[in-house]
Scaffold this active site. Structure first.
Site, short mmCIF file in Angstrom:
data_model
loop_
_atom_site.label_atom_id
_atom_site.label_comp_id
_atom_site.label_asym_id
_atom_site.label_seq_id
_atom_site.Cartn_x
_atom_site.Cartn_y
_atom_site.Cartn_z
N GLY A 198 -5.39 44.38 -58.01
CA GLY A 198 -6.11 45.31 -58.89
C GLY A 198 -6.80 44.66 -60.06
N ALA A 199 -6.92 43.34 -60.04
CA ALA A 199 -7.53 42.65 -61.18
C ALA A 199 -9.01 42.36 -60.93
CB ALA A 199 -6.78 41.36 -61.48
N GLY A 200 -9.52 42.81 -59.80
CA GLY A 200 -10.94 42.59 -59.52
C GLY A 200 -11.22 41.19 -59.01
N THR A 253 -24.82 44.41 -56.81
CA THR A 253 -26.13 44.10 -56.24
C THR A 253 -26.04 43.90 -54.74
OG1 THR A 253 -25.64 41.84 -56.88
CG2 THR A 253 -27.20 43.03 -58.27
N SER A 268 -8.15 40.52 -53.89
CA SER A 268 -6.99 40.17 -53.08
C SER A 268 -7.17 40.70 -51.66
CB SER A 268 -5.72 40.74 -53.70
OG SER A 268 -5.90 42.11 -53.98
N ASP A 328 -17.41 39.88 -51.55
CA ASP A 328 -16.04 39.38 -51.65
C ASP A 328 -15.65 38.61 -50.39
OD1 ASP A 328 -16.26 40.93 -53.86
OD2 ASP A 328 -14.83 42.45 -53.22
C1 GLA Z 1 -16.38 45.05 -55.23
C2 GLA Z 1 -17.01 45.08 -53.84
C3 GLA Z 1 -18.17 44.09 -53.73
C4 GLA Z 1 -19.15 44.25 -54.88
C5 GLA Z 1 -18.40 44.30 -56.21
C6 GLA Z 1 -19.32 44.62 -57.36
O1 GLA Z 1 -15.74 43.83 -55.46
O2 GLA Z 1 -16.05 44.79 -52.86
O3 GLA Z 1 -18.81 44.24 -52.49
O4 GLA Z 1 -19.96 45.36 -54.71
O5 GLA Z 1 -17.37 45.26 -56.22
O6 GLA Z 1 -20.24 43.60 -57.52
#
Ligand code: GLA
Length: 381
Positions: free
Chosen positions: A118-120, A33, A123, A168
């Site tokens: 790579g875990a979302g 979003t 990092s 992030d």
């Molecule tokens: C990644 C991007 C963020 C965001 C998310 C999904 O982490 O860096 O800006 O778009 O995906 O919400």
């Protein structure tokens, strides 16, 4: 981690520097979003990056990545980014600070981290904000916190090929212990929400898969959203981002845009509303509704936005079967983690079941991380 860094720093550079740190992030809800001008609801976590830094009076940056045992040097006037991806983040931050008129000089650094790669959990944002924060401090640049976050975001755009939103880096810079933050990515207004869901725990299950081409797939999602918003804007000029659009307005352009773009936009419009619904539910301590919205997000990310994968859908199904309150894929997708809101009494059984079932199907266990909401970018004493 601090003592390992400090030992290496002394060996390499013979002196002592100052310590800075920043954090990875979770996101309760509001995925994909941010670049659509919508809401996100992240928090910084107790896993992050730490760097020791000392100005070296030259125009050169000498950086050592302790976890990878790799050393890179680059000049601050160089145009070409280093080959090592980790060094590009530091290089990018320096270049973006310079572009904004920041007068900086060279430095020596050793850094390490404990955000799983790579875990979302971002990092990379943790690394960017550690260095953006440190340069701002060490060179007395007076850059405000939003701009520090934007420096990290521009680093991703210009040196790492990911056209990411601001979530992030925002989380990593603004993170505050015990608090989630709702950010309006259009107006940049934000609010801290103390988060201590009594009777529940937040836990991440890391599939330990990372699919190739995640960044190009990410950029494609963004383009789809921009095309859908542009089509809607023809009828409704006030629509700057998809966040401004209503579902009926999307329906008006159904025959004009591709089926794929339609699905992407349908997900985003729903997700923007879900963040607001979750905020309302949290104010009433209504965790059942929070959890229900999380499942809806997963469903949308899987069917409409198509950023889930077999492993994450499997983890989501197990959560559902175990009676977990809420569960969904977290972050950009294409691998990484699910975030789960679990009742205390269900926790052990859920983790045990998920580990066993996942191992049987995919040959390895998911990793388990309890979420501890912590501070973002800071100087360490
Ligand atoms: C990644 C991007 C963020 C965001 C998310 C999904 O982490 O860096 O800006 O778009 O995906 O919400």
């Amino acid at each position: 981690m601090k003592s390992r860094i400090s030992e290496k720093f002394k060996t390499l550079f013979g002196k002592e520097g100052e310590f800075f740190a920043s954090a990875g992030r979770i996101n309760l809800i509001g995925e994909h979003t941010d670049y659509n001008g919508g809401y996100v609801f992240p928090g910084a976590i107790d896993k992050g990056m730490m760097a020791e830094i000392l100005l070296n009076g030259t125009n050169k940056v000498c950086a050592y990545a302790l976890d990878l045992d790799e050393y890179v040097e680059f000049g601050l006037e160089e145009e070409d980014a280093p080959a090592q991806s980790w060094a590009r983040y530091i290089f990018g931050v320096c270049r973006e600070v310079i572009k904004r008129g920041g007068k900086i000089g060279g430095f020596n650094t050793v850094f390490a981290g404990d955000v799983p790669l790579g875990a979302g959990m971002s990092s990379s944002a943790a690394l960017e904000s550690t260095f953006a924060f440190a340069l701002n401090y060490l060179f007395n640049l007076g850059i405000d916190k939003f701009e520090l976050a934007r420096i990290g975001q521009s680093t991703e755009h210009n040196y790492c090929g990911v056209k990411c939103g601001i979530m992030d880096q925002f989380a990593s810079v603004f993170g505050k212990k015990g608090n989630l933050m709702r950010l309006d990515c259009k107006t940049m207004e934000y609010k801290y929400y103390p988060f201590n869901p009594e009777g529940y725990r937040l836990v991440l299950l890391d599939s330990v898969v990372k699919h190739e081409l995640a960044s190009s797939a990410y950029n494609k999602r963004r383009e789809s959203c921009e095309r859908a918003a542009a089509a809607i804007r023809k009828n409704h000029p006030e629509v700057e981002f998809l966040r401004d659009a209503r579902m009926e307005w999307l329906d008006e352009v159904k025959d004009v845009i591709s089926e794929e773009d339609y699905k992407r936009a349908e997900y985003v419009i729903g997700e923007v509303q879900r963040v607001l619904d979750v905020c309302d539910a949290l104010e009433r301590a209504d965790y059942e509704t929070v959890g229900k919205k999380m499942y809806e997000t997963h469903d949308g990310m899987s069917r409409l936005y198509e950023v889930s994968c077999e492993e994450l859908d499997f983890l989501n199904d197990i959560a559902k079967e175990c009676g977990v309150t809420g569960s969904r894929v977290m972050g950009g997708g294409f691998g990484g983690c699910t975030i789960n809101l679990v009742k205390n009494e269900l926790y052990d059984k859920f983790i045990e079941t998920a580990k066993a079932a996942f191992k049987e199907k995919f040959g390895h266990e998911p990793k388990v991380y309890d979420v501890v909401i912590s501070d973002g970018a800071r100087k360490l004493e």
